[in-house]
Each structure stands twice: as C-alpha cells, then as structure tokens.
Scaffold this active site. Structure first.
Site, PDB file in Angstrom:
ATOM      1  N   ASP A  74      30.822  47.864  21.266  1.00 29.15           N
ATOM      2  CA  ASP A  74      31.469  48.638  20.205  1.00 29.15           C
ATOM      3  C   ASP A  74      31.131  47.994  18.869  1.00 29.15           C
ATOM      4  O   ASP A  74      30.410  46.995  18.811  1.00 29.15           O
ATOM      5  CB  ASP A  74      32.979  48.798  20.431  1.00 29.15           C
ATOM      6  CG  ASP A  74      33.801  47.543  20.174  1.00 29.15           C
ATOM      7  OD1 ASP A  74      33.234  46.533  19.717  1.00 29.15           O
ATOM      8  OD2 ASP A  74      35.019  47.571  20.408  1.00 29.15           O
ATOM      9  N   ASP A 133      38.112  31.860  43.000  1.00 25.53           N
ATOM     10  CA  ASP A 133      38.054  30.581  43.719  1.00 25.53           C
ATOM     11  C   ASP A 133      37.098  29.573  43.098  1.00 25.53           C
ATOM     12  O   ASP A 133      36.883  28.489  43.658  1.00 25.53           O
ATOM     13  CB  ASP A 133      37.673  30.815  45.185  1.00 25.53           C
ATOM     14  CG  ASP A 133      36.298  31.465  45.353  1.00 25.53           C
ATOM     15  OD1 ASP A 133      35.623  31.724  44.332  1.00 25.53           O
ATOM     16  OD2 ASP A 133      35.896  31.718  46.510  1.00 25.53           O
ATOM     17  N   ASP A 190      22.917  41.008  27.286  1.00 26.59           N
ATOM     18  CA  ASP A 190      21.579  40.467  27.056  1.00 26.59           C
ATOM     19  C   ASP A 190      20.565  40.978  28.073  1.00 26.59           C
ATOM     20  O   ASP A 190      19.370  40.980  27.797  1.00 26.59           O
ATOM     21  CB  ASP A 190      21.600  38.930  27.149  1.00 26.59           C
ATOM     22  CG  ASP A 190      22.397  38.278  26.044  1.00 26.59           C
ATOM     23  OD1 ASP A 190      22.287  38.727  24.892  1.00 26.59           O
ATOM     24  OD2 ASP A 190      23.124  37.309  26.340  1.00 26.59           O
ATOM     25  N   SER A 246      33.920  29.693  42.908  1.00 32.59           N
ATOM     26  CA  SER A 246      32.673  29.529  43.663  1.00 32.59           C
ATOM     27  C   SER A 246      31.439  29.586  42.768  1.00 32.59           C
ATOM     28  O   SER A 246      30.400  29.017  43.107  1.00 32.59           O
ATOM     29  CB  SER A 246      32.578  30.577  44.775  1.00 32.59           C
ATOM     30  OG  SER A 246      32.671  31.894  44.258  1.00 32.59           O
ATOM     31  N   HIS A 262      33.662  38.098  37.080  1.00 39.13           N
ATOM     32  CA  HIS A 262      32.645  38.038  38.127  1.00 39.13           C
ATOM     33  C   HIS A 262      33.032  37.061  39.235  1.00 39.13           C
ATOM     34  O   HIS A 262      32.682  37.275  40.401  1.00 39.13           O
ATOM     35  CB  HIS A 262      31.288  37.660  37.525  1.00 39.13           C
ATOM     36  CG  HIS A 262      30.614  38.792  36.828  1.00 39.13           C
ATOM     37  ND1 HIS A 262      29.364  39.263  37.183  1.00 39.13           N
ATOM     38  CD2 HIS A 262      31.012  39.572  35.795  1.00 39.13           C
ATOM     39  CE1 HIS A 262      29.029  40.277  36.400  1.00 39.13           C
ATOM     40  NE2 HIS A 262      30.021  40.479  35.545  1.00 39.13           N
ATOM     41  N   ASP A 263      33.725  35.990  38.889  1.00 37.26           N
ATOM     42  CA  ASP A 263      34.177  35.054  39.914  1.00 37.26           C
ATOM     43  C   ASP A 263      35.281  35.678  40.762  1.00 37.26           C
ATOM     44  O   ASP A 263      35.265  35.579  41.991  1.00 37.26           O
ATOM     45  CB  ASP A 263      34.673  33.764  39.263  1.00 37.26           C
ATOM     46  CG  ASP A 263      34.982  32.679  40.284  1.00 37.26           C
ATOM     47  OD1 ASP A 263      34.048  32.259  40.996  1.00 37.26           O
ATOM     48  OD2 ASP A 263      36.150  32.260  40.374  1.00 37.26           O
ATOM     49  N   THR A 312      36.663  41.329  17.716  1.00 36.89           N
ATOM     50  CA  THR A 312      38.101  41.586  17.681  1.00 36.89           C
ATOM     51  C   THR A 312      38.491  42.403  18.912  1.00 36.89           C
ATOM     52  O   THR A 312      37.761  43.308  19.329  1.00 36.89           O
ATOM     53  CB  THR A 312      38.524  42.346  16.410  1.00 36.89           C
ATOM     54  OG1 THR A 312      37.817  43.591  16.336  1.00 36.89           O
ATOM     55  CG2 THR A 312      38.237  41.526  15.166  1.00 36.89           C
ATOM     56  N   GLY A 357      37.501  35.384  46.146  1.00 36.60           N
ATOM     57  CA  GLY A 357      38.105  35.893  44.916  1.00 36.60           C
ATOM     58  C   GLY A 357      38.045  34.875  43.796  1.00 36.60           C
ATOM     59  O   GLY A 357      36.990  34.285  43.532  1.00 36.60           O
TER      60      GLY A 357
END
EC number: 1.11.1.13
Length: 382
Positions: free
Chosen positions: A215, A88, A203, A90, A70-71, A220, A86
C-alpha cells in the site's frame, strides 16, 4: 452478528489480560511484571530495538513480522505432529531447511538477523524469540496494536514439512482451507491477519524490483491496504506476468521508490463472497482493524501449544507508537470512480476524500522519506 457488535466483541477479546498472580515480580530494571519469568524479555526487547530495528518500522521490522507468520502457520491437523509444530521456532533451529522452501523465499534475512539474539539470550527458546521479536517489531509501526505475548514455548526437535505456507497464487478456497487445517481460523480471522500487509513489502514476487510495498503507507499500520486493494489496477511496478501478482493501482516508481505491488491473493480475498465484506469492513476503521488483527495474532502465535501451559508476558511488549491522525484517503489522482466493482453489497462504502496532487502518488522507499534506510544484516547459515 452485526458488524457493530462484532467490533465490540473483538475489541473486548483483544484487550483481555490475565490478572496479576502471586508470582508477580519486580524485574532488575524496576519493571513490575505478572510473572518473574517475563523479566528475561526486557533486555531482549532493548537489544532488538537498539541493535536490529533501531526503533523503525522499516525493512528489518517488516521481515521479522513476516517470520512470525511463516513459522507459526507451519502446522497441520490433517497431517499430524510430524508435519510441523506451529509457533515452535523451527525456522531458527533449522535455518538451512525451512528458509529454503519456495514459499519462504527471502525469509533468510530475518532468520539470519535473529540467530545472534538466540545465541546471546539463550535462556529464551527460539519459539518465544520469533514471536516476541515480531511483537517488538510491530510496536515500531504507528497505529499498530500492542500484541499479546505468551511465553514458555519449548524448543522444537523437527523442521516443518514443505507446502504449509499459503502463497499469493493460491485460490481463496485453498487459502481458507489451509488456515482451517492449521488452527480452525475463520474467514474473518484470515482477513484480519492480512492487516499485516499494511506494513509489508515484497522482494521475491518480482525480483526486478526491491521492497515493493502493498500500500502507499508501508511504514504505518493503517487501513490503506484495505482501500487500495479495492481500486482498479492500472499496471505493474516492475515486470509483468509474475506468479502471484496482478495489476496495481499505483505502479509508478522513481529511483529506489518502488511502485505499489498487488498480490493476487489479496485481490481475490477482497472480492470473494466469503471474505469481501470482512475486507471492506476494515476500510477507515482503524481501531476495529487493529483489534481484529491483535485477536487473530493471539491465536496464531500459540499454534501448537496449549494456552494454559504458557505465561502471559504481554506487559513486557513495548507500547506501540500512536496512530497517525489521518483517516483513510484515496491516493492522489484516485477517487470513488477508481473503485472496482464491490462484491460486498451489505455494507455502505465510507465517504473518503482524496489526497491532493495532480500526479500519481510516489511511495517513499524509507520511513524517513529518503532513499537510504537504516538497516542491519547479519551473516548466517540461512
């Protein structure tokens, strides 16, 4: 390119390492590294393992792996530099802004968990901390590749804008376009990155249930997610009509053992003509999947940066736990008859056995098979 040749190419790309340089050094603990700048990450890795992850491929590790994506993906070639930098950091620099975006729902846990490490290990940038913590987290998951880690990302000065994170309700076209805009990712690389869903749980897609796995083996790093997403859906692990969710083949739960959740985006990517063969090619191909994920992550983790400006510190990433010596299998009560219609006709589907059992598989809530898991939660602003 034939899949056999593709496997060899990806594997070669994934294991390529920078040669030792004149700057190679021995760290205070005796570890030899390719560059003295890498030494600072050794105590950070130890601190993360002992304080946060506790050597477990559990929820804290899962959440930090999600944070790395996500970052990093918050960057846009079409919108320009002001949209986001990107990989970074943030998320950590602006913990009351980006974690509040709808697509980042729930990510405040991992942000808050990493903020104390940013303060304690203050010679390391937030951008490096996020990606290194993700590599350390993944090393706790049996079967995972040892990720490349490039150090030297500078601290950011602006938060990313909202709308750059792909969401489970997005169409395949929108997802592929977002990845193309972020960093010229191919459809194969997009599917490769989704190997992370084999050690992921949700969640917030359905807030009536906790830590719903994607899954049957969420602790694993294996190919089960690529098999199970191809099975016919039979129900929901919690409530129905949730945005971004479709029926799962293993919805049964018991107590805190939550049934399997299927994301609408995974379902669509596994069946779209542009991505279905890539998806199917990973079923029961552990080494191919791991190498492909590693190569795609190496690209994702440096979005917004020039590779030549960074230092290869891959040798301080912990060696992952070995893979579980078990091929992909149909979960108990499932078999070839439960496969949905396969879009990809170019590949022969592998011959797989079914796990024994007369009742639907229950997925354990914790990696130790119990209902009470070790976990850490630091208070923070996010």
């Amino acid at each position: 390119m034939a899949f056999g040749s593709l496997l060899a190419f990806v594997a070669l790309a994934a294991i390529t390492r920078a040669a030792p340089t004149a700057e190679s050094a021995v760290c205070p603990d005796g570890t030899r590294v390719t560059n003295a700048a890498c030494c600072a990450f050794i105590p950070l890795a130890q601190d993360l393992q002992e304080t946060l992850f506790q050597g477990d491929c559990g929820e804290d590790a899962h959440e930090v792996i999600r944070l790395t994506f996500h970052d990093a993906i918050a960057i846009s070639q079409s919108l320009g530099p002001q949209a986001g930098g990107g990989a970074d950091g943030s998320m950590l620099h602006f913990p009351t802004i980006e974690p509040n975006f709808s697509a980042n729902s729930g990510i405040d846990d991992s942000v808050n968990n990493l903020l104390p490490f940013m303060q304690k290990h203050d010679t390391i940038s937030a951008a490096d901390l996020v990606q290194f913590a993700g590599a350390v987290a993944l090393s706790n998951c049996p079967g995972a590749p040892r990720l490349e880690f490039m150090a030297g990302r500078p601290n950011t000065t602006i938060p990313a804008v909202e709308g750059l994170i792909p969401e489970p309700q997005d169409s395949v076209t929108k997802i592929l376009q977002r990845f193309e805009d972020a960093g010229n990712f191919s459809p194969f690389e997009v599917v490769s990155l989704l190997a992370s869903h084999t050690v992921a749980r949700a969640d917030k897609v359905d807030e009536t249930i906790d830590a719903a796995p994607f899954d049957s083996t969420p602790f694993t790093f294996d190919t089960q997610v690529f098999l199970e997403v191809l099975l016919k859906g039979t129900g929901f692990p919690g409530s129905n009509n949730n945005t971004g969710e479709v029926m799962s083949p293993l919805p049964l739960g018991s107590g805190s053992d939550t049934g399997e959740m299927r994301l609408q985006s995974d379902f669509a990517l596994a069946r779209d003509e542009r991505t279905a063969c890539f998806w199917q090619s990973f079923v029961n191909e552990q080494e191919f999947m791991a190498a492909s994920f590693k190569a795609a992550m190496a690209k994702l983790a440096i979005l917004g940066h020039s590779r030549s400006s960074l230092i290869d510190c891959s040798d301080v990433v912990p060696v992952p736990k070995p893979a579980v010596n078990k091929p992909a299998t149909f979960p108990a009560t499932k078999g070839p008859k439960d496969l949905d219609t396969l879009t990809c006709k170019a590949l022969k589907f592998p011959t797989l056995t079914s796990d024994p059992g007369a009742t639907e598989t229950l997925i354990p809530h914790c990696s130790n098979g119990g209902m009470s898991c070790p976990g850490v939660q630091f208070d923070g602003p996010a």
